[in-house]
Design an enzyme around this catalytic site. Structure first.
Site, PDB file in Angstrom:
ATOM      1  N   GLY A  74       0.806  -1.212   0.000  1.00  0.00           N
ATOM      2  CA  GLY A  74       0.000   0.000   0.000  1.00  0.00           C
ATOM      3  C   GLY A  74       0.843   1.268   0.000  1.00  0.00           C
ATOM      4  N   THR A  75       1.889   1.264   0.800  1.00  0.00           N
ATOM      5  CA  THR A  75       2.734   2.457   0.887  1.00  0.00           C
ATOM      6  C   THR A  75       3.361   2.792  -0.463  1.00  0.00           C
ATOM      7  OG1 THR A  75       3.177   2.207   3.236  1.00  0.00           O
ATOM      8  CG2 THR A  75       4.826   3.383   1.960  1.00  0.00           C
ATOM      9  N   ASN A 161      -8.032   4.258   8.516  1.00  0.00           N
ATOM     10  CA  ASN A 161      -7.506   3.085   9.208  1.00  0.00           C
ATOM     11  C   ASN A 161      -7.724   3.130  10.713  1.00  0.00           C
ATOM     12  OD1 ASN A 161      -5.666   5.263   8.708  1.00  0.00           O
ATOM     13  ND2 ASN A 161      -4.054   4.065   9.669  1.00  0.00           N
ATOM     14  N   GLN A 198      -7.834   0.026   3.463  1.00  0.00           N
ATOM     15  CA  GLN A 198      -8.735  -0.479   4.501  1.00  0.00           C
ATOM     16  C   GLN A 198     -10.135  -0.771   3.971  1.00  0.00           C
ATOM     17  OE1 GLN A 198      -7.840  -1.294   7.511  1.00  0.00           O
ATOM     18  NE2 GLN A 198      -5.795  -0.394   7.579  1.00  0.00           N
ATOM     19  N   SER A 218      -3.554  -3.159  -0.614  1.00  0.00           N
ATOM     20  CA  SER A 218      -2.442  -3.935  -0.089  1.00  0.00           C
ATOM     21  C   SER A 218      -2.839  -5.393   0.121  1.00  0.00           C
ATOM     22  CB  SER A 218      -2.030  -3.310   1.245  1.00  0.00           C
ATOM     23  OG  SER A 218      -1.195  -4.184   1.944  1.00  0.00           O
ATOM     24  N   HIS A 220      -1.518  -7.646   2.558  1.00  0.00           N
ATOM     25  CA  HIS A 220      -1.503  -8.252   3.896  1.00  0.00           C
ATOM     26  C   HIS A 220      -2.698  -7.877   4.757  1.00  0.00           C
ATOM     27  CE1 HIS A 220      -0.014  -4.964   6.606  1.00  0.00           C
ATOM     28  NE2 HIS A 220       0.299  -4.439   5.440  1.00  0.00           N
ATOM     29  N   THR A 256      12.117  -7.532 -10.834  1.00  0.00           N
ATOM     30  CA  THR A 256      11.537  -8.852 -11.074  1.00  0.00           C
ATOM     31  C   THR A 256      10.284  -9.015 -10.220  1.00  0.00           C
ATOM     32  OG1 THR A 256      13.686  -9.761 -11.577  1.00  0.00           O
ATOM     33  CG2 THR A 256      11.982 -11.334 -10.939  1.00  0.00           C
ATOM     34  N   CYS A 344       2.318   7.326  23.505  1.00  0.00           N
ATOM     35  CA  CYS A 344       3.270   6.488  24.222  1.00  0.00           C
ATOM     36  C   CYS A 344       3.532   5.171  23.514  1.00  0.00           C
ATOM     37  CB  CYS A 344       2.757   6.216  25.625  1.00  0.00           C
ATOM     38  SG  CYS A 344       2.607   7.735  26.545  1.00  0.00           S
TER      39      CYS A 344
END
Lengths: 406, 142
Positions: A74-75, A161, A198, A218, A220, A256, A344
């Protein structure tokens, strides 16, 4: 894996490779290992797999085969779409043209945001980052109002997302088409890209219906492995490739081919189309059950995102007075996987840009948790999770100096 | 599995799961509130200071300390460890408890979480100053 119970509620982060997908891809890692660019039978066998996959995905999106470019994910698809158009147009318009204008939103994935920022920093484009409404939705009228004479690209994600907000892609696409009809010859037209990473499993993916020029997704996230993605690019767009080398992928993306990954993503697409409506409905029902249960069991919470325009797999709540990482840690200790908008949990210590943009409240971002379910999620898993979430929230609130005194 | 918890030492996880001295001190002698929920960390430390009845002239000793924390695992663990480190110490001794001492007592903290230990040190400093201030004004008897 010492815990007896494991509940994975982070399907929007990534999903396991499906058994049928694994079966479909494995031969291309072992006996059918040929390079698709080779003339011999090993090569041709691999070529066939890539061609078949391209045909299947073209049919899924209702586009031409040559409009499907396989990428690493996707990126890369997002990067390629945005840079490809802006740099491709720049080459066509020559240097005297003013920098092109991009319209995107504040809640895009970083793959889109950072690419826009890169183009901005290098003087290749000016960018408008639209703010969503309080439901996390980008208003098509705001997109329209932002259009300028030099607007060349609009990039709006299909489904967010973090909060699962489903954006009005078809409406924006139709509006852009009507704007394009008003444009004179001197100006270029406006191209429309959507990041559908998404959305693939749960939304309408027919490009003709959506009225988009470019679309990324994407592998995955839908049961194929990491490392493979797709960019749909309408033919004859001004476009500059990013990866140079051989002439693979219609000479638009060198390297490839990831044959096994390509066979896998095609298989995943084939599977998700089987009884899609029923599957979407079932996940949707499960999501509603989850949301209702949390709202019934736990006080001082708020749902993040839209109730109606919401992805069937997404549950995202703001738990007041407590902090996200400590919730995630506690969830992990009882075998539950989720994710948080808290700073965090990130190396950058910045809270979620999506939640900050929608709610203007960093505190809300720190205290929000996203649960994303999948086809395999069960009622029993949700019951267990809500029970544990409730205990954790109570435990952390007992510790918090923010809980108002009764 | 507990992948997230591998971010932290065993000691940190232990204090995070079973924090010591959580809550408020009854009739506290000083308190320090530091951090900001906007930044994702807020800590409040309350201490009880009493004069020791011993022959050494009666030192001011922190006889109790409790905390309330909004924050990540590290913030909770450092708060908990801080209370352990200062209970029983004299004010002079407690003043010397540094963020580094808290990190060491916890068996280390990931670099991005070191600010939590700084926050704990600041909470302590503020609570002690609060106590000294109140004492100066003569509002509490020691």
């Amino acid at each position: 894996m010492s815990l007896d119970k494991q509940v994975y509620l982070d399907y929007a982060a990534t999903s396991p490779v499906k058994k049928e997908v694994l079966d479909a891809m494995l031969p291309y890692l072992t006996e059918k290992f040929g390079n698709p660019s080779s003339l011999h039978s090993w090569g041709q066998e691999s070529r066939q797999a890539v061609d078949d996959s391209r045909r299947l995905i073209a049919k899924f999106l209702n586009v031409k085969e040559k409009e499907i470019i396989f990428t690493s994910g996707g990126t890369e698809s997002d990067n390629m779409a945005i840079r490809g158009i802006i740099i491709g147009l720049g080459a066509r318009l020559k240097k005297e043209a003013a920098p092109m204008h991009i319209i995107t939103s504040q809640i895009e994935h970083h793959a889109v945001l950072r690419t826009c920022q890169y183009l901005e920093k290098n003087g290749l484009a000016e960018v408008t980052y639209l703010k969503p409404n309080l439901d996390g939705i980008i208003d098509q009228n705001k997109v329209k109002e932002a259009i300028k004479e030099n607007t060349a690209l609009v990039s709006i994600m299909y489904v967010n997302n973090e909060i699962g907000a489903v954006q009005p892609i078809r409406e924006i696409g139709k509006m852009i088409e009507s704007e394009n009809r008003k444009r004179t010859i001197r100006e270029t037209r406006i191209y429309f890209h959507t990041d559908a990473v998404q959305a693939t499993e749960y939304q309408e993916m027919n490009v003709e219906y959506l009225h988009v020029d470019l679309l990324s997704f994407s592998g995955h996230k839908i049961g194929a492995p990491k490392g493979v993605g797709v960019l749909y690019k309408k033919e004859n767009l001004p476009f500059q490739k990013m990866i140079f080398g051989g002439e693979q992928e219609m000479n638009l993306r060198a390297g490839t081919e990831n044959v096994a990954g390509i066979a896998a993503i095609a298989k995943a697409i084939e599977i998700l189309q089987e009884n899609k409506a029923e599957k979407v409905e079932a996940v949707n029902k499960m999501r509603n059950y989850f949301i209702e249960k949390i709202e019934k069991e736990i006080s001082d919470i708020e749902l993040n995102g839209s109730r109606e325009l919401r992805s069937p797999n997404n549950i995202n709540f703001y738990f007041k007075y407590i902090e996200g990482e400590s919730i995630l840690l506690n969830l992990d200790l009882v075998g539950i996987a989720a994710s948080s908008g808290s700073a965090c949990t990130s190396q950058s210590l910045e809270p979620s840009h999506v939640l900050v943009s929608v709610y203007d409240n960093p505190e809300r971002a720190h205290g929000s948790i996203r649960f994303t379910i999948g086809e395999k999620t069960t009622n029993e898993e949700i019951d267990y999770s809500v029970e544990k979430i409730k205990e954790i929230v109570e435990k952390l609130r007992a510790m918090s100096p923010l809980v108002p005194e009764k | 599995m507990s992948d997230i918890s591998k971010l932290y030492s065993e000691k940190v996880m232990d204090h995070f799961q079973h924090p010591h001295n959580m809550g408020k001190v009854e009739d506290c002698s000083g308190k320090g509130r530091v951090g900001n929920p906007v930044c994702g960390d807020l800590m409040e430390l309350q201490i009880k200071v009493e004069k020791s009845p011993s022959a050494d002239g009666g030192k001011e000793i922190i006889t109790d300390a409790k905390f309330q924390t909004f924050g990540c695992g590290a913030a909770i663990a450092t708060s908990s460890m801080l209370t352990d480190l200062i209970i029983g110490k004299t004010i002079e001794e407690a003043k010397k408890v540094s963020n580094q001492a808290i990190i060491e007592a916890l068996g280390g903290l990931p670099p991005v979480k070191r600010h939590c230990s700084v926050l704990a040190e600041e909470a302590l400093e503020k609570a002690i100053n609060d106590y000294l201030e109140v004492k100066k004004k003569g509002r509490i008897k020691i």
